[in-house]
Design a protein around this motif. Structure first.
Motif, PDB file in Angstrom:
ATOM      1  N   ALA A  54     -15.349  -7.636  28.175  1.00 61.53           N
ATOM      2  CA  ALA A  54     -14.234  -6.697  28.049  1.00 61.53           C
ATOM      3  C   ALA A  54     -14.305  -6.026  26.681  1.00 61.53           C
ATOM      4  CB  ALA A  54     -12.911  -7.442  28.205  1.00 61.53           C
ATOM      5  N   VAL A  55     -14.094  -4.706  26.651  1.00 58.50           N
ATOM      6  CA  VAL A  55     -14.113  -3.989  25.364  1.00 58.50           C
ATOM      7  C   VAL A  55     -13.033  -2.910  25.358  1.00 58.50           C
ATOM      8  CG1 VAL A  55     -16.579  -4.373  24.947  1.00 58.50           C
ATOM      9  CG2 VAL A  55     -15.841  -2.322  26.163  1.00 58.50           C
ATOM     10  N   PRO A  56     -12.509  -2.590  24.157  1.00 56.64           N
ATOM     11  CA  PRO A  56     -11.568  -1.470  24.080  1.00 56.64           C
ATOM     12  C   PRO A  56     -12.303  -0.153  24.322  1.00 56.64           C
ATOM     13  CG  PRO A  56     -12.035  -2.339  21.885  1.00 56.64           C
ATOM     14  CD  PRO A  56     -12.695  -3.252  22.857  1.00 56.64           C
TER      15      PRO A  56
ATOM     16  N   GLY B 193      -4.873  -0.842  16.910  1.00 59.48           N
ATOM     17  CA  GLY B 193      -5.454   0.403  16.415  1.00 59.48           C
ATOM     18  C   GLY B 193      -6.917   0.525  16.828  1.00 59.48           C
ATOM     19  N   ALA B 194      -7.698   1.267  16.027  1.00 57.23           N
ATOM     20  CA  ALA B 194      -9.090   1.561  16.365  1.00 57.23           C
ATOM     21  C   ALA B 194      -9.893   0.300  16.662  1.00 57.23           C
ATOM     22  CB  ALA B 194      -9.729   2.313  15.198  1.00 57.23           C
ATOM     23  N   LEU B 195     -10.703   0.344  17.704  1.00 55.74           N
ATOM     24  CA  LEU B 195     -11.635  -0.713  18.117  1.00 55.74           C
ATOM     25  C   LEU B 195     -10.947  -2.009  18.557  1.00 55.74           C
ATOM     26  CD1 LEU B 195     -14.313  -0.380  15.249  1.00 55.74           C
ATOM     27  CD2 LEU B 195     -14.037   1.023  17.292  1.00 55.74           C
TER      28      LEU B 195
ATOM     29  N   VAL C 105     -15.438  -8.242  15.022  1.00 54.55           N
ATOM     30  CA  VAL C 105     -16.170  -7.677  13.899  1.00 54.55           C
ATOM     31  C   VAL C 105     -15.187  -7.297  12.789  1.00 54.55           C
ATOM     32  CG1 VAL C 105     -17.662  -5.783  13.131  1.00 54.55           C
ATOM     33  CG2 VAL C 105     -17.966  -6.778  15.424  1.00 54.55           C
ATOM     34  N   VAL C 106     -15.433  -7.826  11.595  1.00 50.90           N
ATOM     35  CA  VAL C 106     -14.593  -7.510  10.434  1.00 50.90           C
ATOM     36  C   VAL C 106     -15.493  -6.846   9.389  1.00 50.90           C
ATOM     37  CG1 VAL C 106     -13.061  -8.455   8.666  1.00 50.90           C
ATOM     38  CG2 VAL C 106     -13.233  -9.605  10.891  1.00 50.90           C
TER      39      VAL C 106
END
Lengths: 503, 217
Positions: free
Chosen positions: B84-86, B139-141, B157-158
């Motif tokens: 699953a991904v945004p 927010g983004a990602l 991911v940071v």
């Protein structure tokens, strides 16, 4: 425990039971039962010792711990002095963010509001069930029992809450409601109640069983019910602090979310989280941060519930607010550090307090919320302490619990004198205290009583100590000696030594 | 009197000891605690890596240009097939041979398909070194909250420049999102856990039981 016994346990009144709360037994009676339970003491002692040491380390790591405590205390003090303004501001912020705000004077009103929202949104098909995040405010108002009467099952989803719900018991700890149960007892309970076949007693295996059992409920639930750790007046943001992820499930997946929150849980600004998100996790589970914290502001498009209801609950809180010394009890952020540090709680456990708020904070909150004089149970709680002060030391918002305990003892006594009639006036404790007061305020009487005691104690005093007192006073000497009255009093010695020098 | 009016008037009676002219701001709040971490960027990022790992999350530090490779390796180790991904996830983050379940606003993933996925890959809003916390703010990602809730494996991911030193710095940085957008904020510190049985910590109850973090750059 057989089912009928469990029902009886559920039915036992506590300080917040409606009509029959008058029958709540005093602490000393229930404590005796708890003290006789060796298994309970072992389960509890092991757990509290471990968490005490961890909390010490988690707070010790912070060079600015005292400054954070000070700030937390000051923020809460500010809130309590201006609670009306902050509530109106919160109501406005939540509405602007798309939420609905309800006000509930008491338990009945709050339960009615939640039941109404649940009925409307649960749908006719499928299970008539709501999923719930652990919330002491809803335990206080007995929401689950009320919903049950309306034909709606409130499924507790916190692991410990699930355990005690399946066992038909009440909570015994603010943070870990099933702290009194060990893994073997939980294994047996899960096998019997969840029908999952043979399980081991490894905590991993038991947690996995709960995951499988509750996942289906999370996916199908239409309505979620939660409490709130904090709500921000400035932004309308509500916050739930948790570990397991059940809180995220309940506040994210259902279409409708209802949050029941005591009016004292408000904080002024978003910024104030910089204090409480540091002090609460370290004081409560002794971690740098708890695994999950959810902050939501009304409703967000395409993300989470479509409807959000916030129920603001009074239920005795304004009575606490009216007492200038007792008011600080409302600063509590429910971390449970005071329970874990308390030598009394450590031995008797939470059930002895007959309240959803056990331990030192419960000993001051319960009688104030339920009302002094409302039951023998509530009135006994200010005495359920040795006043050692450990609770004050660890409190992240610096509630001076010993000070409030002593203040409440005074209120309990005055209430008995004022409302107890002749029976209370003739109560041996009252008679003894009145006599003492007279004796201490009159030098002649005082000296006469010293002489009388010296003569009267001879059958009791042995080798410089009194090992056992007769009759009702035996309790005092059952665990300690009493120093006898000396042969010569200070006053007599003074007169004999210096009497001549006095003019 | 309705409930609202009655509660407010009870409060006013209860606090009649507070002087009439006192404003909330008159009650002093000393904020004498630390507000900023003076350490170097490198120290802050290493501390973040340590504190996240102490929750028994898996942490890797990678150079920015190695990120796609590190993602591919992590997903392969875990055996992820359906991810699953945004919607706004960069396509070079997605390794070949993985079925991506994109959660778009016009075609959101169902709870069931998220529940049936092998994991989720997201970015984040920021990290907190002091506590080992990853913050998501939709927010983004990042996508919706449910994305990182139902799958059992979360690969996050940071970026190094997203890591803040202390909790107060992170709260300040999030203030704008909360005030201006009202988006939900989630703090994640390690995998889902419970201490409800004999106060012994067990990783993994209802949330993702495995959290893997890639610190990039």
């Amino acid at each position: 425990m057989a089912r009928n016994e469990r029902d009886a346990a559920t039915a036992a009144p506590d300080a917040f039971s409606g009509g029959n709360k008058r029958d709540t037994p005093p602490f000393e009676v229930t404590a005796k039962v708890a003290l006789a339970d060796n298994q309970l003491r072992r389960n509890l002692g092991k757990a509290t010792q471990a968490i005490r040491d961890k909390r010490e380390a988690a707070a010790g790591e912070m060079p600015d711990w005292e400054e954070l405590r000070e700030a937390g205390s000051a923020i809460k003090t500010r809130v309590m002095r201006h609670l009306d303004e902050y509530l109106v501001q919160l109501e406005d912020s939540v509405r602007r963010a798309g939420g609905t705000v309800h006000w509930a004077r008491d338990a009945e009103e709050a339960n009615g509001i939640v039941a109404g929202i649940a009925r409307e949104n649960i749908g006719e098909e499928g299970t008539r069930e709501v999923v719930k995040v652990k919330s002491i405010a809803t335990d206080e108002i007995k929401l689950n029992e009320h919903l049950e009467k309306e034909g709606i099952h409130a499924a507790e989803t916190d692991l410990a809450e699930l355990i005690i719900q399946l066992a038909g018991e009440g909570s015994s700890h603010i943070l870990v409601p099933a702290i009194h149960k060990n893994r073997a007892e939980i294994r047996e309970l899960f096998m019997r109640e969840l029908g999952l076949g043979d399980l081991s007693d490894e905590p991993e295996v038991l947690a996995e069983a709960a995951r499988i059992y509750l996942r289906r409920k999370f996916l199908s639930a239409k309505v979620g019910v939660s409490g709130a750790n904090f709500a921000v007046a400035e932004t309308g943001t509500v916050c739930v602090v948790e570990s397991e992820g059940n809180g995220r499930m309940c506040t994210t997946l259902p279409d409708t979310l209802v949050t029941v929150m005591g009016i004292e849980k408000i904080i002024p600004e978003w910024r104030d989280f910089e204090v409480f998100m540091q002090t609460l996790p370290r004081s409560s589970t002794a971690e740098r941060m708890n695994p999950y914290t959810s902050f939501w502001t009304g409703v967000s498009e395409d993300d989470g519930p479509r409807e959000f209801h916030l129920v603001l609950l009074d239920n005795g809180r304004t009575e606490v607010l009216a007492d200038e010394i007792g008011r600080q009890s409302l600063n509590c952020i429910r971390c449970s550090a005071c329970l874990n540090s308390c030598p009394v709680y450590d031995r008797v456990g939470g059930h002895a307090y007959n309240s959803v708020y056990p331990g030192p904070i419960g000993a001051i909150l319960t009688p104030q919320l339920a009302g002094i004089g409302s039951s023998p149970g509530a009135d006994s709680l200010p005495y359920a302490s040795s006043l050692c002060g450990a609770c004050y030391e660890v409190c992240p918002v610096k509630i001076n619990i010993p000070e409030v305990l002593i203040h409440l003892r005074g209120k309990v006594v005055r209430n008995k004198q004022d409302n107890g009639g002749a029976k209370a006036k003739l109560d041996p404790e009252n008679v003894a205290m009145q006599t003492l007061a007279k004796t201490f305020s009159d030098p002649r009487l005082y000296e006469a009583s010293q002489r009388a005691a010296l003569v009267g104690q001879w059958p009791l005093a042995r080798s410089g100590a009194i090992h056992s007192l007769p009759g009702r006073l035996a309790g005092w000497t059952s665990a300690r000696d009493l120093a006898p009255v000396p042969e010569q009093s200070f006053r007599r010695w003074w007169r004999e030594e210096r009497g001549g020098a006095e003019r | 009197m309705n409930a609202r009016e009655e509660i407010l008037s009870r409060i006013r009676r209860a606090t009649d000891d507070v002087p009439q002219g006192e404003r909330p701001g008159d009650v002093a709040v000393e904020r004498g605690y630390r507000h900023a971490d003076g350490s170097s960027r490198e120290e802050i990022i290493s501390r973040f890596a340590e504190t996240v790992a102490e929750y028994r999350a898996t942490v890797h530090r990678v150079d920015g240009d190695e990120l796609p490779e590190a993602i591919a390796e992590a997903l392969a180790r875990r055996g992820v097939q359906r991810l699953a991904v945004p919607a706004d996830l960069p396509s070079d983050w997605l390794p070949d041979g993985i079925e991506a379940l994109r959660d778009a606003a016009d075609s959101p993933l169902s709870k069931e398909s998220l529940d049936g996925s092998d994991g989720v890959l997201t970015g984040c809003a920021l990290g907190i070194a002091q506590t080992g916390t990853i913050v998501l703010d939709a927010g983004a990602l990042q996508g919706r909250r449910v994305l990182t809730l139902l799958p059992d494996y979360h690969l996050c991911v940071v970026r190094g420049d997203q890591v803040h030193g202390l909790v107060p710095e992170a709260i300040t940085a999030l203030g704008e999102v909360v005030r201006d957008t009202g988006r939900a904020v989630t703090f994640i510190s390690g995998p889902s856990a419970t201490s409800d049985i004999e106060l012994e910590r067990v990783e993994g109850v209802h949330g993702p039981r495995t959290l893997e973090v890639l610190i990039a750059g």
